[in-house]
Structures are given as C-alpha cells and as structure tokens.
Enzyme design. Structure first.
Site, PDB file in Angstrom:
ATOM      1  N   GLN A 203     -13.660   1.825  -9.609  1.00 28.40           N
ATOM      2  CA  GLN A 203     -12.931   3.036 -10.031  1.00 28.40           C
ATOM      3  C   GLN A 203     -12.920   3.192 -11.557  1.00 28.40           C
ATOM      4  OE1 GLN A 203     -11.843   0.853  -7.777  1.00 28.40           O
ATOM      5  NE2 GLN A 203     -10.614   1.784  -6.162  1.00 28.40           N
ATOM      6  N   ASP A 244       0.930   1.548  -7.452  1.00 30.57           N
ATOM      7  CA  ASP A 244       1.027   2.128  -6.109  1.00 30.57           C
ATOM      8  C   ASP A 244       2.405   1.995  -5.488  1.00 30.57           C
ATOM      9  OD1 ASP A 244      -1.953   1.679  -6.504  1.00 30.57           O
ATOM     10  OD2 ASP A 244      -1.848   2.885  -4.677  1.00 30.57           O
ATOM     11  N   LYS A 255      -3.912  -1.869  -8.380  1.00 29.05           N
ATOM     12  CA  LYS A 255      -5.278  -2.300  -8.056  1.00 29.05           C
ATOM     13  C   LYS A 255      -5.494  -3.776  -8.369  1.00 29.05           C
ATOM     14  CE  LYS A 255      -7.784  -0.489  -6.478  1.00 29.05           C
ATOM     15  NZ  LYS A 255      -7.911  -0.645  -5.011  1.00 29.05           N
TER      16      LYS A 255
HETATM   17  O1  MRU Z   1      -7.572   1.979  -4.209  1.00 32.99           O
HETATM   18  P1  MRU Z   1      -7.214   3.084  -5.154  1.00 32.99           P
HETATM   19  O2  MRU Z   1      -8.371   3.567  -5.949  1.00 32.99           O
HETATM   20  O3  MRU Z   1      -6.458   4.200  -4.467  1.00 32.99           O
HETATM   21  O4  MRU Z   1      -6.193   2.388  -6.168  1.00 32.99           O
HETATM   22  C1  MRU Z   1      -5.604   3.177  -7.139  1.00 32.99           C
HETATM   23  C2  MRU Z   1      -4.767   2.434  -8.091  1.00 32.99           C
HETATM   24  O5  MRU Z   1      -4.604   1.241  -8.013  1.00 32.99           O
HETATM   25  C3  MRU Z   1      -4.064   3.263  -9.137  1.00 32.99           C
HETATM   26  O6  MRU Z   1      -3.851   2.519 -10.291  1.00 32.99           O
HETATM   27  C4  MRU Z   1      -2.703   3.719  -8.581  1.00 32.99           C
HETATM   28  O7  MRU Z   1      -2.862   4.344  -7.339  1.00 32.99           O
HETATM   29  C5  MRU Z   1      -2.014   4.630  -9.507  1.00 32.99           C
HETATM   30  S1  MRU Z   1      -2.790   6.182  -9.625  1.00 32.99           S
HETATM   31  C6  MRU Z   1      -1.933   7.133 -10.715  1.00 32.99           C
END
Ligand code: MRU
Length: 346
Positions: A203, A244, A255
């Site tokens: 990402q 999250d 993440k």
């Molecule tokens: O697996 P993902 O790409 O959905 O993980 C996203 C993250 O870890 C972001 O840092 C988190 O959702 C915050 S987004 C503002």
C-alpha cells in the site's frame, strides 16, 4: 481538494447508476479505474480484496453498499425489510474483521432504519440513502479537521515517515495520516515524505507514493526494513500513521509493521503520531488484546506481485494484516477534535 491531488473521490454513491463507485485500488498505480458496484456480493468482494480499503473508506463503502442492497429488497412490511437488512449488514460486516469503522458505519445505518420503522418502506430507504451520504460527508469534514490539527505539528521542509496508506485513498478525500501533508501543500508548504513500501500488499509503494507524487510532494519510497536506517540518518522529524481500531487504553491496531516502527521511533527519539477519526476508538475493547487481527491468505506473501512464486511450496506462512502498537509508544492521537493522549475512558 488541492489542485494536484487525485481529482476523484475514492468512494461514493452514483444515484443515476444506483451504484457504489470506488477507485479500484488493486489496479493502482498503473491504471486509475473506477468500478461501479450494484450487487451486495461484489461490494463484499471489493472490501475483502482491498479494491476499496483503509478504515474510513470501507466504512463509507459499506454504508452505501447497504443502502444499495436495501433499495432493492422485495418486501412489503417492516419485519421482512428489517430481517433482510440485518442479513445484508452481517454479510458486509464479515468482509474484514479489524477496522472498527466498518461496523460503526453499518450500525449507524441499522439504527437509522430502526428509527424510521413506522414510516413507509420507500421513506425508510430514503432515510438510509441520506444517512449513507451523511457518513460520506462527515468523513470528508473529519479528515480535513485531522489535517488541520496535524499541520500544527509540522513546519515547512519537515521530513515525515508514513506506513501503509492512510491518505486520501483510504478515505473519501484527504485521508488521515497524509491529510496534514495535503493541506500543507494547499498552502504552499513543502515536505519530504518517506513511505514504507508496506509488505505484503504494498500500500505504501502503490498507493501512498502514487497520491503523494500526484500532489507534487518530494516522496522517497523505502522497503520496510530500511526505516531504521532512515531514522538513524536523522531524516525524519515526525512519523504519521493511520489506524484501524483504537482500544480504550490507547493501544492502536494498524497495518502490520506499524508497531515495529513505533519501537524504532522511541529508540531514535522521533515523535510517533497516530491520526484517526474518533469513530476509530472502540470503547468496548479495553486494550489491544481485545482487537481481532485479520489473517490473510499465504499467497499474498509467497506469490502475489511476483512473476514467479518466491518461496518453496510447503513452507508455513504467517500473514497477519495488522499489529497492535502499545499505547505508551504513541506520542499522541491526531483526531478531528484535536491532539489527544489516552486513556479515552473517564
Ligand atoms: O489493509 P488495509 O490497506 O485496509 O490497511 C489500512 C491501514 O492499515 C490504514 O493505515 C488504516 O486503515 C487507516 S486509513 C486512514
């Protein structure tokens, strides 16, 4: 949005097509493709496959998705409607387990329906439509406010390190961790941003680097295992990440790799800030131990993105999508209401 940022909301509702639209994030950075999703199964799959991802974005996508499903329920009484609504809600909620915004947004939609249950079904559907758009609009305002508060921690020319993507692609606009950068850019400021590539789904490389370069930010991509060296070099003034789910004691799930970064930040004396909307705080989770961590399929580590498989068949793979950063490693939480320190109960 600033003139250089992506000129399209990450997620939204197309009333004419009766569809959830998303930027398909699995195609970035090479192709910018908009998907129009009208079926519940496709919306569930899009969340599971990370075509739409990032805690705020999946909350908004699920809210709009639930409205789209409810619009077509072929029932003539509240009881039948509510039964189908709960089934659709539970199905969408099963797409990913960690980001609390998904459940928070779906709960808001259910509560809206329950509050309107004495109305005609068409009016209940209208109430769901309006609530989904309210959740979307609030997300834009909240992220902008996070950006404003985060910007007070920055000065022109600062070096910033970020992990995964908590930028505009993870929300409707602006994002959380990258919102201060985008707002600073709107005001003519310059920063040097280091983005971890973020194994295994990249990402940072595919999404954060993409949106930062689009905004004209001086962006340097590093492999996750290079962060220590970059911090040691003294190139980073501050670390911003998203999250999250935050437990009441301030432990924060984000993440995979975030907690290691926080430990490095403490070692090198670099402030470590988590940027998140208040809706990310889960008061039912006392500590990080109460947060469910998503486990993803092994092939994301062994073969996805590679031309050929890069690990022998038969090897065990551990692929947690998130980790929990201990509260005491977090300098502060940048929220829409200002910069705070846990615990959040009292
Ligand atoms: O697996 P993902 O790409 O959905 O993980 C996203 C993250 O870890 C972001 O840092 C988190 O959702 C915050 S987004 C503002």
């Amino acid at each position: 949005m600033g003139k250089n940022t992506l000129n399209h909301d990450t997620v939204g509702l197309d009333d004419d097509k009766n569809a959830l639209f998303i930027i398909d994030q699995t195609k970035l950075p090479n192709d910018v493709e908009i998907l129009y999703l009208t079926k519940l199964e496709d919306i569930h799959r899009a969340i599971y496959l990370l075509q739409v991802r990032g805690a705020p974005a999946i909350g908004v996508a699920a809210a709009i998705g639930l409205y789209i499903a409810a619009k077509d329920f072929d029932v003539d009484c509240w009881e039948g409607f509510y039964e189908q609504l709960k089934a659709a809600k539970n199905y969408l909620a099963s797409a990913r387990p960690t980001a609390v915004n998904l459940f928070w947004a779906l709960d808001r939609m259910e509560q809206t329906a329950v509050r309107s249950k004495t109305l005609a079904l068409c009016e209940i559907k209208k109430a769901l439509h309006d609530e989904a758009l309210r959740i979307r609009d609030e997300d834009i305002a909240v992220c902008r406010a996070i950006g404003e508060h985060g910007l007070t921690l920055l000065k022109n020319g600062d070096g910033i390190l970020t992990h995964c993507n908590a930028g505009q692609l993870a929300a409707v606009r602006y994002g959380t961790a990258l919102a201060p950068v985008h707002l600073g850019r709107e005001r003519g400021m310059n920063f040097r941003v280091f983005t971890d590539e973020t194994r295994p789904l990249l990402q940072g490389a595919r999404l954060s680097a993409f949106e930062l370069v689009a905004d004209g930010v001086d962006t340097t991509l590093i492999c996750d295992n290079m962060a220590s060296q970059v911090l040691k070099n003294g190139w980073v003034n501050i670390i911003f990440t998203g999250c999250d789910r935050v437990a009441a004691n301030g432990d924060a799930a984000n993440k995979i790799g975030t907690s290691g970064l926080a430990i490095l930040a403490k070692h090198y004396g670099v402030p470590f800030y988590v940027c998140a909307p208040f809706s990310t705080i889960d008061m039912t989770a006392k500590s990080g131990a109460d947060i469910v961590i998503e486990q993803r399929p092994p092939d994301e580590v062994t073969e996805l993105w590679y031309e050929r498989r890069m690990a022998p068949r038969g090897v065990n793979v551990y692929n947690p999508a998130f980790d929990v950063t201990d509260s005491e490693l977090i300098t502060g939480f940048v929220t829409e209401n200002g910069i705070m320190r846990p615990p959040f109960y009292k």
